[in-house]
Write a protein that holds these residues in place. Structure first.
Motif, mmCIF file in Angstrom:
data_model
loop_
_atom_site.group_PDB
_atom_site.id
_atom_site.type_symbol
_atom_site.label_atom_id
_atom_site.label_comp_id
_atom_site.label_asym_id
_atom_site.label_seq_id
_atom_site.Cartn_x
_atom_site.Cartn_y
_atom_site.Cartn_z
ATOM 1 N N MET A 1 5.403 10.384 12.957
ATOM 2 C CA MET A 1 4.578 9.696 11.965
ATOM 3 C C MET A 1 5.069 8.263 11.805
ATOM 4 S SD MET A 1 3.422 10.981 8.174
ATOM 5 C CE MET A 1 5.029 11.650 7.844
ATOM 6 N N THR A 2 4.144 7.308 11.888
ATOM 7 C CA THR A 2 4.517 5.901 11.752
ATOM 8 C C THR A 2 4.812 5.583 10.281
ATOM 9 O OG1 THR A 2 2.262 5.127 11.362
ATOM 10 C CG2 THR A 2 2.983 5.339 13.668
ATOM 11 N N ARG A 3 5.415 4.426 10.048
ATOM 12 C CA ARG A 3 5.710 4.016 8.676
ATOM 13 C C ARG A 3 4.428 3.927 7.845
ATOM 14 N NH1 ARG A 3 10.470 -0.513 8.301
ATOM 15 N NH2 ARG A 3 12.020 0.486 9.637
ATOM 16 N N ASP A 4 3.399 3.313 8.419
ATOM 17 C CA ASP A 4 2.149 3.153 7.674
ATOM 18 C C ASP A 4 1.509 4.507 7.376
ATOM 19 O OD1 ASP A 4 2.352 0.430 7.530
ATOM 20 O OD2 ASP A 4 1.086 0.049 9.282
ATOM 21 N N GLU A 5 1.557 5.419 8.337
ATOM 22 C CA GLU A 5 1.000 6.757 8.104
ATOM 23 C C GLU A 5 1.749 7.468 6.987
ATOM 24 O OE1 GLU A 5 -0.599 7.857 12.621
ATOM 25 O OE2 GLU A 5 1.454 8.364 12.008
ATOM 26 N N PHE A 6 3.063 7.319 6.965
ATOM 27 C CA PHE A 6 3.860 7.970 5.927
ATOM 28 C C PHE A 6 3.557 7.367 4.556
ATOM 29 C CE2 PHE A 6 8.025 8.242 3.600
ATOM 30 C CZ PHE A 6 7.925 9.593 3.309
ATOM 31 N N LYS A 7 3.471 6.045 4.484
ATOM 32 C CA LYS A 7 3.180 5.410 3.199
ATOM 33 C C LYS A 7 1.786 5.780 2.710
ATOM 34 C CE LYS A 7 4.436 1.253 4.581
ATOM 35 N NZ LYS A 7 4.697 -0.211 4.560
ATOM 36 N N ASN A 8 0.826 5.873 3.616
ATOM 37 C CA ASN A 8 -0.520 6.291 3.225
ATOM 38 C C ASN A 8 -0.513 7.729 2.703
ATOM 39 O OD1 ASN A 8 -1.641 3.827 3.920
ATOM 40 N ND2 ASN A 8 -2.195 4.485 5.983
ATOM 41 N N TRP A 9 0.293 8.581 3.334
ATOM 42 C CA TRP A 9 0.415 9.960 2.860
ATOM 43 C C TRP A 9 1.034 9.989 1.467
ATOM 44 C CZ3 TRP A 9 5.037 12.914 2.151
ATOM 45 C CH2 TRP A 9 4.816 14.269 1.871
ATOM 46 N N LEU A 10 2.090 9.221 1.253
ATOM 47 C CA LEU A 10 2.707 9.159 -0.068
ATOM 48 C C LEU A 10 1.712 8.681 -1.120
ATOM 49 C CD1 LEU A 10 6.211 7.559 0.621
ATOM 50 C CD2 LEU A 10 5.784 9.883 -0.190
ATOM 51 N N ASP A 11 0.876 7.713 -0.747
ATOM 52 C CA ASP A 11 -0.072 7.139 -1.698
ATOM 53 C C ASP A 11 -1.163 8.113 -2.114
ATOM 54 O OD1 ASP A 11 1.233 4.732 -1.896
ATOM 55 O OD2 ASP A 11 0.016 3.723 -0.373
ATOM 56 N N SER A 12 -1.233 9.261 -1.478
ATOM 57 C CA SER A 12 -2.212 10.275 -1.883
ATOM 58 C C SER A 12 -1.722 11.080 -3.082
ATOM 59 C CB SER A 12 -2.515 11.217 -0.708
ATOM 60 O OG SER A 12 -1.386 12.026 -0.387
ATOM 61 N N PHE A 13 -0.464 10.839 -3.494
ATOM 62 C CA PHE A 13 0.104 11.559 -4.639
ATOM 63 C C PHE A 13 0.086 10.673 -5.884
ATOM 64 C CE2 PHE A 13 1.774 13.630 -0.918
ATOM 65 C CZ PHE A 13 1.772 14.979 -1.255
ATOM 66 N N LEU A 14 0.200 11.304 -7.039
ATOM 67 C CA LEU A 14 0.195 10.591 -8.312
ATOM 68 C C LEU A 14 1.319 9.569 -8.350
ATOM 69 C CD1 LEU A 14 -0.333 13.572 -10.778
ATOM 70 C CD2 LEU A 14 -2.000 11.786 -10.241
ATOM 71 N N ASN A 15 0.992 8.328 -8.677
ATOM 72 C CA ASN A 15 2.002 7.270 -8.715
ATOM 73 C C ASN A 15 2.059 6.688 -10.123
ATOM 74 O OD1 ASN A 15 3.663 5.058 -8.426
ATOM 75 N ND2 ASN A 15 2.790 4.416 -6.474
ATOM 76 N N PHE A 16 3.024 7.159 -10.921
ATOM 77 C CA PHE A 16 3.156 6.694 -12.288
ATOM 78 C C PHE A 16 3.858 5.345 -12.367
ATOM 79 C CE2 PHE A 16 3.115 11.430 -13.082
ATOM 80 C CZ PHE A 16 1.799 11.438 -13.531
ATOM 81 N N GLU A 17 4.413 4.882 -11.247
ATOM 82 C CA GLU A 17 5.002 3.546 -11.229
ATOM 83 C C GLU A 17 3.906 2.504 -11.362
ATOM 84 O OE1 GLU A 17 7.023 1.380 -7.667
ATOM 85 O OE2 GLU A 17 8.602 2.519 -8.667
ATOM 86 N N LYS A 18 2.753 2.792 -10.743
ATOM 87 C CA LYS A 18 1.623 1.873 -10.835
ATOM 88 C C LYS A 18 0.820 2.086 -12.114
ATOM 89 C CE LYS A 18 0.840 1.201 -5.861
ATOM 90 N NZ LYS A 18 -0.131 1.325 -4.757
ATOM 91 N N LEU A 19 0.740 3.340 -12.576
ATOM 92 C CA LEU A 19 -0.071 3.653 -13.744
ATOM 93 C C LEU A 19 0.733 4.537 -14.690
ATOM 94 C CD1 LEU A 19 -2.932 3.244 -14.891
ATOM 95 C CD2 LEU A 19 -3.565 5.424 -13.848
#
Length: 475
Positions: A1-19
């Motif tokens: 898995m590339t770095r971008d693919e991994f970050k995109n996968w992470l971004d599919s989860f709830l991110n309370f740092e942003k919200l």
């Protein structure tokens, strides 16, 4: 898995740092996930660092000292400034691509296989839980000798609080994130003190009030943890600034590349701070020439040095000094040449941290005010106390410091309220311009500073610093 693919996968989860959302903190999910992966956080000795401000600097300094001692050191910090992988690093440098990709592949395969029903309270996994787990796995796979973990928010229920450190370090306490941590210094101190572990030493910065001191004392007593306060350990702490002129390639803004090409070598000034600290825990005074500037960084240096001495007594004073001198950190009074101008980039975002930055700014540049203009670019998160912050950008006598003041918003990664900030600056009787297009605001501020040979202070958020450094505004 590339770095971008991994970050995109992470971004599919709830991110309370942003919200940020109330009622979002718990540890049982983190404990469950770590157990599923064999508790990788326990593979190497570690240091755990909390605090309202300065915890990133102290974490980097401790990591740097441990690295100078010959250890392979994993460093987990947040937020990142330019690259996501700054959060999970080998003493501030990137691990090999193999470490990142293999850890990501193993993690995603198992996480995708876990059913929601298996998680405590049927909760969804969050972005920060998974990033913390990823750090644990990278450090384990890299076979680090020691790790340094910076708390994300608070302490007691932060995702990092499943580690078992050799020492817990708690930096200065301020009123911050009150909707999550409590509305008094004592309540916030109680949350930070949640990282204190049974019979494990804890080192605290000088308490901001007697109530904070007592909160730490009570928490340490309950855990039978040896407690040390920096103000009681430190006999003396002195610092002075030094500047060194050198030729370097000037940063050119995109629309000024041609002009810069004909004059690509310019005289720039690099600033340093000489620190000397004495304590009964050292056999002699610690002396170091730091690239991190300001009174608070001198205090951070002592806190880091003392933490290492208490947890790793075999590490010498010479090694501690080399580690402090090698420590660097972006957006902590970072100076960047802008042709004839100068950018000072600082992520300070609380009342006390901005007050400290302004003290440093005035100490270093105060005698230059008659010779060059000062400019300010400001943006902060929506939850910051801007009505207390705005007056800090005036002189102690209410005099004007900045010839230009530009207020903007943060990028979409963080909620901000520039109109609220503008109202605060208006109440403080500071003349300003408001530009809600942050990209246009950054370009305008940088170009004005370069054209006028000004010192531009960009301050208020690490998200603003990140945008400036990674958004292609500088070359």
């Amino acid at each position: 898995m590339t770095r971008d693919e991994f970050k995109n996968w992470l971004d599919s989860f709830l991110n309370f740092e942003k919200l940020p959302t109330k009622g979002i903190f718990w540890l049982d999910t983190m404990e469950f996930l770590a157990k599923e992966f064999g508790n990788p956080q326990d593979e190497a000795p570690c240091v755990h660092v909390a605090g309202s401000k300065g915890k990133g600097s102290v974490s980097r300094m401790i990591s740097s000292i441990l690295a100078q001692s010959g250890k392979k050191v994993g460093l987990y910090t947040s937020p990142h400034i330019k690259d996501f992988y700054e959060r999970v690093s080998l003493n501030g440098e990137f691990f090999s691509e193999e470490i990142y990709s293999d850890s990501a592949d193993k993690m995603r395969k198992k996480i995708d296989a876990l059913k929601k029903a298996a998680l405590p309270s049927n909760r969804q996994m969050t972005w920060f839980e998974l990033v913390t787990l990823y750090a644990f796995l990278c450090f384990k796979n890299a076979k680090t000798d020691a790790n340094v973990f910076e708390v994300g928010l608070g302490g007691r229920l932060d995702t990092t609080n499943i580690v078992r450190p050799k020492i817990a370090v708690i930096n200065t306490i301020e009123l911050e994130h009150t909707e999550f941590l409590g509305d008094t210094l004592e309540k916030i101190a109680g949350e930070k003190a949640g990282i204190i572990k049974e019979k494990t030493p804890v080192l605290c910065a000088a308490p901001t009030s007697q109530g904070v001191r007592e909160a730490f004392e009570e928490a340490a007593r309950k855990k039978s943890a040896p407690l040390f306060f920096a103000d009681e350990l430190c006999d003396s702490l002195d610092y002075s600034y030094e500047k060194s002129s050198q030729d370097q390639k000037a940063n050119a803004l995109p629309n000024q590349k041609a002009a810069a090409a004909s004059d690509s070598r310019r005289q720039s000034v690099q600033y340093f701070m000489n620190v000397e600290a004495s304590s009964k825990i050292f056999s002699r005074p610690i002396k170091a020439r730091l690239s991190l500037l300001g009174k608070v960084q001198a205090q951070n240096a002592f806190l880091a040095a003392a933490a290492v001495r208490l947890a790793f007594p075999e590490i010498s004073e010479d090694t501690i000094e080399r580690g402090l001198e090698a420590a660097t950190l972006p957006a902590r009074f970072q100076t960047i040449a802008l042709g004839g101008g100068l950018l000072v980039l600082d992520g300070a975002h609380t009342v006390n941290s901005i007050k400290g930055t302004m003290e440093t700014f005035n100490s270093i540049f105060g005698n230059e005010k008659e010779r060059r203009p000062f400019h300010l670019l400001f943006a902060c998160a929506a939850d910051k106390d801007v009505h207390s912050i705005a007056p800090l950008f005036k002189g102690g006598d209410g005099s004007k410091i900045f010839n230009r003041v530009l207020i903007t918003k943060l990028n979409s990664a963080k909620q901000s309220d520039p109109k609220k900030a503008a109202a605060a600056f208006k109440d403080a009787k500071i003349n300003f311009s408001l530009q809600e297009d942050y990209q246009a605001a950054i370009k305008e501020a940088l170009e004005a500073a370069q054209n006028e040979g000004a010192v531009l202070l960009a301050i208020g958020s690490f998200y603003l610093a990140s945008e400036i450094l990674s958004g292609g505004y500088l070359t």
